[in-house]
Enzyme design. Structure first.
Site, PDB file in Angstrom:
ATOM      1  N   ARG A  53      -3.724   0.027  37.507  1.00 54.68           N
ATOM      2  CA  ARG A  53      -4.604   0.383  38.632  1.00 54.68           C
ATOM      3  C   ARG A  53      -3.801   0.773  39.869  1.00 54.68           C
ATOM      4  O   ARG A  53      -4.163   1.719  40.579  1.00 54.68           O
ATOM      5  CB  ARG A  53      -5.553  -0.783  38.940  1.00 54.68           C
ATOM      6  CG  ARG A  53      -6.650  -0.908  37.889  1.00 54.68           C
ATOM      7  CD  ARG A  53      -7.316  -2.264  37.918  1.00 54.68           C
ATOM      8  NE  ARG A  53      -7.907  -2.583  39.190  1.00 54.68           N
ATOM      9  CZ  ARG A  53      -8.164  -3.817  39.605  1.00 54.68           C
ATOM     10  NH1 ARG A  53      -7.876  -4.841  38.825  1.00 54.68           N
ATOM     11  NH2 ARG A  53      -8.712  -4.021  40.770  1.00 54.68           N
ATOM     12  N   ARG A  70     -12.285 -10.880  36.635  1.00 60.04           N
ATOM     13  CA  ARG A  70     -12.616  -9.550  36.120  1.00 60.04           C
ATOM     14  C   ARG A  70     -11.660  -9.176  34.995  1.00 60.04           C
ATOM     15  O   ARG A  70     -10.475  -9.473  35.070  1.00 60.04           O
ATOM     16  CB  ARG A  70     -12.483  -8.521  37.258  1.00 60.04           C
ATOM     17  CG  ARG A  70     -13.806  -8.158  37.892  1.00 60.04           C
ATOM     18  CD  ARG A  70     -13.676  -7.369  39.162  1.00 60.04           C
ATOM     19  NE  ARG A  70     -12.814  -6.199  39.107  1.00 60.04           N
ATOM     20  CZ  ARG A  70     -12.624  -5.380  40.132  1.00 60.04           C
ATOM     21  NH1 ARG A  70     -13.239  -5.605  41.278  1.00 60.04           N
ATOM     22  NH2 ARG A  70     -11.815  -4.343  40.035  1.00 60.04           N
ATOM     23  N   ARG A  84     -12.087   8.415  45.052  1.00 61.51           N
ATOM     24  CA  ARG A  84     -10.865   7.901  44.414  1.00 61.51           C
ATOM     25  C   ARG A  84      -9.860   8.997  44.115  1.00 61.51           C
ATOM     26  O   ARG A  84      -8.766   8.718  43.645  1.00 61.51           O
ATOM     27  CB  ARG A  84     -11.206   7.250  43.073  1.00 61.51           C
ATOM     28  CG  ARG A  84     -11.877   5.918  43.186  1.00 61.51           C
ATOM     29  CD  ARG A  84     -10.888   4.905  43.689  1.00 61.51           C
ATOM     30  NE  ARG A  84     -10.647   3.818  42.789  1.00 61.51           N
ATOM     31  CZ  ARG A  84     -11.389   2.715  42.760  1.00 61.51           C
ATOM     32  NH1 ARG A  84     -12.425   2.574  43.517  1.00 61.51           N
ATOM     33  NH2 ARG A  84     -11.059   1.742  41.952  1.00 61.51           N
ATOM     34  N   LYS A 108     -11.301  -4.526  50.386  1.00 61.16           N
ATOM     35  CA  LYS A 108     -12.408  -3.613  50.724  1.00 61.16           C
ATOM     36  C   LYS A 108     -13.759  -4.305  50.508  1.00 61.16           C
ATOM     37  O   LYS A 108     -14.629  -4.286  51.374  1.00 61.16           O
ATOM     38  CB  LYS A 108     -12.341  -2.337  49.854  1.00 61.16           C
ATOM     39  CG  LYS A 108     -11.027  -1.584  49.940  1.00 61.16           C
ATOM     40  CD  LYS A 108     -11.021  -0.345  49.066  1.00 61.16           C
ATOM     41  CE  LYS A 108     -11.119  -0.606  47.577  1.00 61.16           C
ATOM     42  NZ  LYS A 108      -9.958  -1.318  47.002  1.00 61.16           N
ATOM     43  N   ARG A 152      -8.202 -13.504  42.284  1.00 61.51           N
ATOM     44  CA  ARG A 152      -9.567 -13.100  42.581  1.00 61.51           C
ATOM     45  C   ARG A 152     -10.558 -13.583  41.518  1.00 61.51           C
ATOM     46  O   ARG A 152     -10.276 -13.537  40.317  1.00 61.51           O
ATOM     47  CB  ARG A 152      -9.653 -11.576  42.683  1.00 61.51           C
ATOM     48  CG  ARG A 152     -11.006 -11.133  43.266  1.00 61.51           C
ATOM     49  CD  ARG A 152     -11.659 -10.017  42.545  1.00 61.51           C
ATOM     50  NE  ARG A 152     -10.788  -9.015  42.036  1.00 61.51           N
ATOM     51  CZ  ARG A 152     -10.649  -7.815  42.577  1.00 61.51           C
ATOM     52  NH1 ARG A 152     -11.276  -7.495  43.675  1.00 61.51           N
ATOM     53  NH2 ARG A 152      -9.869  -6.931  41.987  1.00 61.51           N
TER      54      ARG A 152
HETATM   55  P1  AP5 Z   1     -11.358  -7.751  47.322  1.00 63.41           P
HETATM   56  O1  AP5 Z   1     -12.132  -7.703  48.592  1.00 63.41           O
HETATM   57  O2  AP5 Z   1     -12.063  -8.078  46.062  1.00 63.41           O
HETATM   58  O3  AP5 Z   1     -10.478  -6.414  47.164  1.00 63.41           O
HETATM   59  P2  AP5 Z   1     -10.900  -4.914  46.873  1.00 63.41           P
HETATM   60  O4  AP5 Z   1     -10.151  -4.041  47.835  1.00 63.41           O
HETATM   61  O5  AP5 Z   1     -12.379  -4.785  46.834  1.00 63.41           O
HETATM   62  O6  AP5 Z   1     -10.214  -4.716  45.463  1.00 63.41           O
HETATM   63  P3  AP5 Z   1     -10.772  -4.171  44.068  1.00 63.41           P
HETATM   64  O7  AP5 Z   1      -9.854  -4.668  43.000  1.00 63.41           O
HETATM   65  O8  AP5 Z   1     -12.239  -4.440  43.933  1.00 63.41           O
HETATM   66  O9  AP5 Z   1     -10.544  -2.676  44.249  1.00 63.41           O
HETATM   67  P4  AP5 Z   1     -10.526  -1.666  43.160  1.00 63.41           P
HETATM   68  O10 AP5 Z   1     -10.533  -0.465  44.005  1.00 63.41           O
HETATM   69  O11 AP5 Z   1      -9.430  -1.757  42.175  1.00 63.41           O
HETATM   70  O12 AP5 Z   1     -11.840  -2.006  42.267  1.00 63.41           O
HETATM   71  P5  AP5 Z   1     -13.255  -1.332  42.154  1.00 63.41           P
HETATM   72  O13 AP5 Z   1     -14.231  -2.372  41.838  1.00 63.41           O
HETATM   73  O14 AP5 Z   1     -13.515  -0.402  43.284  1.00 63.41           O
HETATM   74  O15 AP5 Z   1     -10.162  -8.792  47.561  1.00 63.41           O
HETATM   75  C1  AP5 Z   1      -9.247  -9.111  46.524  1.00 63.41           C
HETATM   76  C2  AP5 Z   1      -8.922 -10.626  46.541  1.00 63.41           C
HETATM   77  O16 AP5 Z   1      -8.229 -10.935  47.747  1.00 63.41           O
HETATM   78  C3  AP5 Z   1     -10.167 -11.546  46.535  1.00 63.41           C
HETATM   79  O17 AP5 Z   1      -9.878 -12.673  45.783  1.00 63.41           O
HETATM   80  C4  AP5 Z   1     -10.379 -11.908  48.016  1.00 63.41           C
HETATM   81  O18 AP5 Z   1     -10.995 -13.176  48.153  1.00 63.41           O
HETATM   82  C5  AP5 Z   1      -8.929 -11.921  48.516  1.00 63.41           C
HETATM   83  N1  AP5 Z   1      -8.812 -11.493  49.914  1.00 63.41           N
HETATM   84  C6  AP5 Z   1      -9.496 -10.472  50.518  1.00 63.41           C
HETATM   85  N2  AP5 Z   1      -9.098 -10.347  51.802  1.00 63.41           N
HETATM   86  C7  AP5 Z   1      -8.116 -11.311  51.996  1.00 63.41           C
HETATM   87  C8  AP5 Z   1      -7.320 -11.673  53.129  1.00 63.41           C
HETATM   88  N3  AP5 Z   1      -7.396 -11.015  54.301  1.00 63.41           N
HETATM   89  N4  AP5 Z   1      -6.439 -12.682  52.964  1.00 63.41           N
HETATM   90  C9  AP5 Z   1      -6.326 -13.337  51.770  1.00 63.41           C
HETATM   91  N5  AP5 Z   1      -7.059 -13.043  50.672  1.00 63.41           N
HETATM   92  C10 AP5 Z   1      -7.945 -12.033  50.787  1.00 63.41           C
HETATM   93  O19 AP5 Z   1     -13.051  -0.409  40.858  1.00 63.41           O
HETATM   94  C11 AP5 Z   1     -12.872  -0.962  39.580  1.00 63.41           C
HETATM   95  C12 AP5 Z   1     -12.792   0.135  38.538  1.00 63.41           C
HETATM   96  O20 AP5 Z   1     -14.044   0.872  38.533  1.00 63.41           O
HETATM   97  C13 AP5 Z   1     -11.719   1.206  38.753  1.00 63.41           C
HETATM   98  O21 AP5 Z   1     -10.464   0.802  38.248  1.00 63.41           O
HETATM   99  C14 AP5 Z   1     -12.329   2.385  37.981  1.00 63.41           C
HETATM  100  O22 AP5 Z   1     -12.147   2.217  36.594  1.00 63.41           O
HETATM  101  C15 AP5 Z   1     -13.811   2.255  38.286  1.00 63.41           C
HETATM  102  N6  AP5 Z   1     -14.215   3.014  39.470  1.00 63.41           N
HETATM  103  C16 AP5 Z   1     -14.753   2.517  40.623  1.00 63.41           C
HETATM  104  N7  AP5 Z   1     -14.980   3.486  41.511  1.00 63.41           N
HETATM  105  C17 AP5 Z   1     -14.582   4.629  40.908  1.00 63.41           C
HETATM  106  C18 AP5 Z   1     -14.547   5.990  41.331  1.00 63.41           C
HETATM  107  N8  AP5 Z   1     -14.964   6.356  42.559  1.00 63.41           N
HETATM  108  N9  AP5 Z   1     -14.065   6.913  40.455  1.00 63.41           N
HETATM  109  C19 AP5 Z   1     -13.662   6.567  39.224  1.00 63.41           C
HETATM  110  N10 AP5 Z   1     -13.650   5.296  38.757  1.00 63.41           N
HETATM  111  C20 AP5 Z   1     -14.111   4.347  39.605  1.00 63.41           C
HETATM  112 MG    MG Z   2     -13.761  -4.379  45.296  1.00 62.34          MG
END
Ligand code: AP5
Ligand code: MG
Length: 213
Positions: A168, A157, A87, A13, A124
């Protein structure tokens, strides 16, 4: 125009939202990045969220609603990509209340096979300052541990350990997956296969976005 980019942890994402921001002029709103910024700045919200995020659980809805409101205000006038919100179904309903019935143009589900998710997250690396996302083997920064975009440090991270990733993914299945049905019922759900290379996924996603515009 607001489009939701949803998908499991590691689905890509953040990577895709960054590319769409650079190439197509979208504003990315990432609630994960916003929370990590609050942690870095040592704010009250950041201190509250730090241990919850490190455990891989969801930060309370009221905290997220406040963050969402200020991010939406800052992005007013731009086409917006929402990464990481909603979420759960309560957050999806709160968003509908905030932006109105026609405020959401679509919810795009970036779907990736479970094995690939683990591989992506375990490699990542993330910029501590701007949140840019890299991968140790498939997409490393040009200079080791230095962000291409802002020059800050690139680290793993704290919630990207195997144990926390399992938590997660469990939270995603129980709390976030039902959000897909919420948007299906509103006729706003779209699916994009996220298993290909970053560029091939980008092409599919950009085409889907053009069909919504
Ligand atoms: P990346 O693009 O970083 O993936 P992502 O989908 O953004 O994954 P996240 O882990 O950031 O999602 P998340 O939802 O768990 O975390 P968030 O920060 O929102 O890609 C991942 C890896 O793959 C990278 O190394 C990239 O280079 C590689 N890659 C990408 N595309 C590729 C491809 N096509 N081929 C090969 N490699 C590829 O949330 C973190 C925490 O914040 C949550 O756990 C929660 O505690 C809190 N939080 C955030 N939002 C909320 C909410 N709305 N409500 C409550 N808590 C929240
Ligand atoms: Mg992300």
């Amino acid at each position: 125009m607001i489009v939701i980019l949803t998908g499991a942890p590691g689905a890509g994402k953040g990577t895709q939202a960054d590319l769409l921001a650079q190439r197509e002029g979208y504003k990315k709103i990432s609630t994960g990045d916003a929370l990590r910024k609050q942690i870095k700045e040592g704010t009250e919200i950041g201190n509250k969220a730090k241990s919850i995020m490190a455990e891989g659980k969801l930060v309370p809805d009221d905290v997220l609603l406040g963050i969402l409101q200020s991010e939406l205000e800052a992005a007013r006038g731009f086409p917006i990509l929402l990464d990481g919100y909603p979420r759960n179904v309560a957050q999806a309903k709160a968003l509908q209340d905030l932006v109105g019935k026609n405020g959401i143009r679509g919810a795009i589900h970036l779907e990736v096979d479970p094995g690939a998710l683990i591989q992506r997250i375990s490699g990542r690396r993330t910029c501590v300052n701007c949140g840019a996302s890299y991968h140790a083997t498939t997409n490393p920064p040009k200079r080791e541990k230095v962000c291409d975009r802002c020059g800050s440090e690139v680290v793993q991270r704290p919630d990207d350990t195997e144990e926390k990733v399992k938590v997660r993914l469990g939270v995603y299945e129980s709390e976030t997956r039902p959000v897909l049905d919420f948007y299906r019922n509103l006729g706003l759900y779209h699916r994009v296969d996220g298993n290909g290379t970053t560029e091939s996924v980008y092409k599919a996603l950009a085409a889907q976005l053009r069909s919504l515009a």
